[in-house]
Design a protein around this motif. Structure first.
Motif, mmCIF file in Angstrom:
data_model
loop_
_atom_site.group_PDB
_atom_site.id
_atom_site.type_symbol
_atom_site.label_atom_id
_atom_site.label_comp_id
_atom_site.label_asym_id
_atom_site.label_seq_id
_atom_site.Cartn_x
_atom_site.Cartn_y
_atom_site.Cartn_z
ATOM 1 N N LEU A 60 0.907 -1.261 0.079
ATOM 2 C CA LEU A 60 -0.163 0.057 -0.119
ATOM 3 C C LEU A 60 0.756 1.357 -0.061
ATOM 4 C CD1 LEU A 60 -2.704 1.569 0.198
ATOM 5 C CD2 LEU A 60 -2.421 1.082 2.751
ATOM 6 N N VAL A 61 0.613 2.027 -1.031
ATOM 7 C CA VAL A 61 1.496 3.268 -0.900
ATOM 8 C C VAL A 61 0.410 4.499 -1.295
ATOM 9 C CG1 VAL A 61 2.015 2.938 -3.457
ATOM 10 C CG2 VAL A 61 3.593 4.445 -2.015
ATOM 11 N N GLN A 62 0.894 5.681 -1.008
ATOM 12 C CA GLN A 62 0.089 6.860 -1.162
ATOM 13 C C GLN A 62 0.293 7.524 -2.550
ATOM 14 O OE1 GLN A 62 0.640 9.774 2.175
ATOM 15 N NE2 GLN A 62 -1.212 9.129 2.843
ATOM 16 N N ALA A 63 -0.491 8.117 -3.299
ATOM 17 C CA ALA A 63 -0.310 8.759 -4.619
ATOM 18 C C ALA A 63 0.932 9.521 -4.505
ATOM 19 C CB ALA A 63 -1.531 9.372 -5.044
ATOM 20 N N GLY A 64 1.745 9.441 -5.411
ATOM 21 C CA GLY A 64 2.947 10.082 -5.798
ATOM 22 C C GLY A 64 4.207 9.255 -5.066
ATOM 23 N N GLY A 65 3.623 8.289 -4.568
ATOM 24 C CA GLY A 65 4.869 7.410 -4.001
ATOM 25 C C GLY A 65 5.494 6.444 -4.801
ATOM 26 N N SER A 66 6.461 5.645 -4.340
ATOM 27 C CA SER A 66 7.054 4.915 -5.204
ATOM 28 C C SER A 66 7.166 3.355 -4.547
ATOM 29 C CB SER A 66 8.636 5.138 -5.441
ATOM 30 O OG SER A 66 8.822 6.292 -6.123
ATOM 31 N N LEU A 67 7.239 2.602 -5.484
ATOM 32 C CA LEU A 67 7.739 0.678 -4.921
ATOM 33 C C LEU A 67 8.538 0.323 -5.923
ATOM 34 C CD1 LEU A 67 4.107 -0.377 -4.183
ATOM 35 C CD2 LEU A 67 5.936 -0.216 -2.593
ATOM 36 N N ARG A 68 9.083 -0.649 -5.805
ATOM 37 C CA ARG A 68 9.874 -1.572 -6.453
ATOM 38 C C ARG A 68 9.691 -3.012 -6.479
ATOM 39 N NH1 ARG A 68 16.515 -2.878 -7.084
ATOM 40 N NH2 ARG A 68 16.000 -3.974 -5.433
ATOM 41 N N LEU A 69 9.018 -3.583 -7.476
ATOM 42 C CA LEU A 69 8.566 -4.984 -7.466
ATOM 43 C C LEU A 69 9.669 -5.817 -8.069
ATOM 44 C CD1 LEU A 69 4.990 -4.799 -9.344
ATOM 45 C CD2 LEU A 69 5.760 -4.443 -6.860
ATOM 46 N N SER A 70 9.722 -6.984 -7.354
ATOM 47 C CA SER A 70 10.894 -7.799 -7.946
ATOM 48 C C SER A 70 10.435 -9.329 -8.296
ATOM 49 C CB SER A 70 11.920 -8.136 -6.754
ATOM 50 O OG SER A 70 12.774 -7.058 -6.312
ATOM 51 N N CYS A 71 10.817 -9.967 -9.138
ATOM 52 C CA CYS A 71 10.480 -11.178 -9.562
ATOM 53 C C CYS A 71 11.696 -12.236 -9.737
ATOM 54 C CB CYS A 71 9.809 -11.120 -11.036
ATOM 55 S SG CYS A 71 9.280 -12.617 -11.793
ATOM 56 N N ALA A 72 11.717 -13.152 -8.741
ATOM 57 C CA ALA A 72 12.817 -13.975 -8.794
ATOM 58 C C ALA A 72 12.440 -15.115 -9.343
ATOM 59 C CB ALA A 72 13.182 -14.503 -7.329
ATOM 60 N N ALA A 73 13.468 -15.690 -10.288
ATOM 61 C CA ALA A 73 13.382 -16.773 -11.251
ATOM 62 C C ALA A 73 14.100 -17.947 -10.735
ATOM 63 C CB ALA A 73 13.711 -16.518 -12.514
ATOM 64 N N SER A 74 13.660 -19.304 -10.946
ATOM 65 C CA SER A 74 14.752 -20.388 -10.553
ATOM 66 C C SER A 74 14.199 -21.355 -11.734
ATOM 67 C CB SER A 74 14.143 -20.926 -9.269
ATOM 68 O OG SER A 74 12.668 -21.457 -9.151
ATOM 69 N N GLY A 75 14.937 -22.590 -11.974
ATOM 70 C CA GLY A 75 14.942 -23.290 -12.979
ATOM 71 C C GLY A 75 15.828 -23.185 -14.056
ATOM 72 N N ARG A 76 15.378 -23.101 -15.303
ATOM 73 C CA ARG A 76 16.033 -23.092 -16.640
ATOM 74 C C ARG A 76 16.826 -21.683 -16.713
ATOM 75 N NH1 ARG A 76 13.846 -24.789 -21.901
ATOM 76 N NH2 ARG A 76 16.010 -24.444 -22.655
ATOM 77 N N THR A 77 17.864 -21.474 -17.365
ATOM 78 C CA THR A 77 18.761 -20.478 -17.376
ATOM 79 C C THR A 77 17.911 -19.080 -17.550
ATOM 80 O OG1 THR A 77 20.416 -21.811 -18.536
ATOM 81 C CG2 THR A 77 20.638 -19.332 -18.697
ATOM 82 N N PHE A 78 17.994 -18.210 -16.696
ATOM 83 C CA PHE A 78 17.334 -17.082 -16.604
ATOM 84 C C PHE A 78 17.437 -16.048 -17.958
ATOM 85 C CE2 PHE A 78 14.460 -13.922 -14.817
ATOM 86 C CZ PHE A 78 15.371 -12.596 -14.604
ATOM 87 N N SER A 79 18.583 -15.991 -18.629
ATOM 88 C CA SER A 79 19.004 -15.187 -19.664
ATOM 89 C C SER A 79 18.476 -15.394 -21.137
ATOM 90 C CB SER A 79 20.543 -15.001 -19.715
ATOM 91 O OG SER A 79 21.062 -16.333 -19.932
ATOM 92 N N ILE A 80 17.834 -16.669 -21.020
ATOM 93 C CA ILE A 80 17.295 -17.012 -22.264
ATOM 94 C C ILE A 80 15.788 -16.540 -22.614
ATOM 95 C CG2 ILE A 80 18.736 -19.216 -22.284
ATOM 96 C CD1 ILE A 80 15.942 -20.759 -21.589
ATOM 97 N N TYR A 81 15.224 -16.094 -21.770
ATOM 98 C CA TYR A 81 13.925 -15.486 -21.572
ATOM 99 C C TYR A 81 13.739 -13.965 -21.706
ATOM 100 C CZ TYR A 81 12.765 -20.183 -19.894
ATOM 101 O OH TYR A 81 12.668 -21.556 -19.615
ATOM 102 N N ALA A 82 13.103 -13.478 -22.688
ATOM 103 C CA ALA A 82 12.553 -11.994 -22.556
ATOM 104 C C ALA A 82 11.498 -12.213 -21.527
ATOM 105 C CB ALA A 82 12.077 -11.542 -23.925
ATOM 106 N N LEU A 83 11.449 -10.858 -20.781
ATOM 107 C CA LEU A 83 10.406 -10.885 -19.464
ATOM 108 C C LEU A 83 9.283 -9.700 -19.726
ATOM 109 C CD1 LEU A 83 13.340 -11.349 -16.943
ATOM 110 C CD2 LEU A 83 11.818 -13.017 -17.686
ATOM 111 N N GLY A 84 8.657 -9.845 -19.000
ATOM 112 C CA GLY A 84 7.556 -8.772 -19.204
ATOM 113 C C GLY A 84 6.782 -8.549 -17.612
#
Length: 123
Positions: free
Chosen positions: A10-34
């Motif tokens: 929860l954040v107020q309007a005008g604020g900031s957040l950073r989302l993360s997405c951790a990957a496991s399994g096959r080689t991460f760098s072979i994928y484009a991400l979204g």
């Protein structure tokens, strides 16, 4: 590949957040991400995409200039820095991976999805 999104909150309007997405399994760098988001009662919408190397990015019109997508292939992690947040950014945010290297905006073309993390922006 398995994806795990985190960093929502929860954040107020005008604020900031950073989302993360951790990957496991096959080689991460072979994928484009979204990143995608889905607000209540709405379809899943494109937010941002990044190429396998991180050298190319693409953004949805509503987040251009406010959000930044990045990746750290050494840490198998995708990020979404969200600044100047607005109430209309409220949604569940999902990370996704596609095994063809393109900057794809269509959710159905992605091969793997994380579980989502909720972002709520109060006015």
């Amino acid at each position: 590949v398995q994806l795990q999104a985190s960093g929502g909150g929860l954040v107020q309007a005008g604020g900031s957040l950073r989302l993360s997405c951790a990957a496991s399994g096959r080689t991460f760098s072979i994928y484009a991400l979204g990143w995608f988001r889905q607000a209540p009662g709405k379809e899943r919408a494109f937010v941002a995409a990044i190429s396998r190397s991180g050298g190319l990015t693409r953004y949805g019109d509503s987040v251009k200039g406010r959000f930044t997508i990045s990746r750290d292939n050494a840490r198998n992690t995708l990020y979404l820095q969200m600044n100047s947040l607005k109430p209309e950014d409220t949604a569940v945010y999902y990370c996704a991976a596609v095994n063809n290297g393109g900057l794809i905006v269509t959710p159905a073309l992605y091969d793997y999805w994380g579980q989502g993390t909720l972002v709520t922006v109060s006015s």
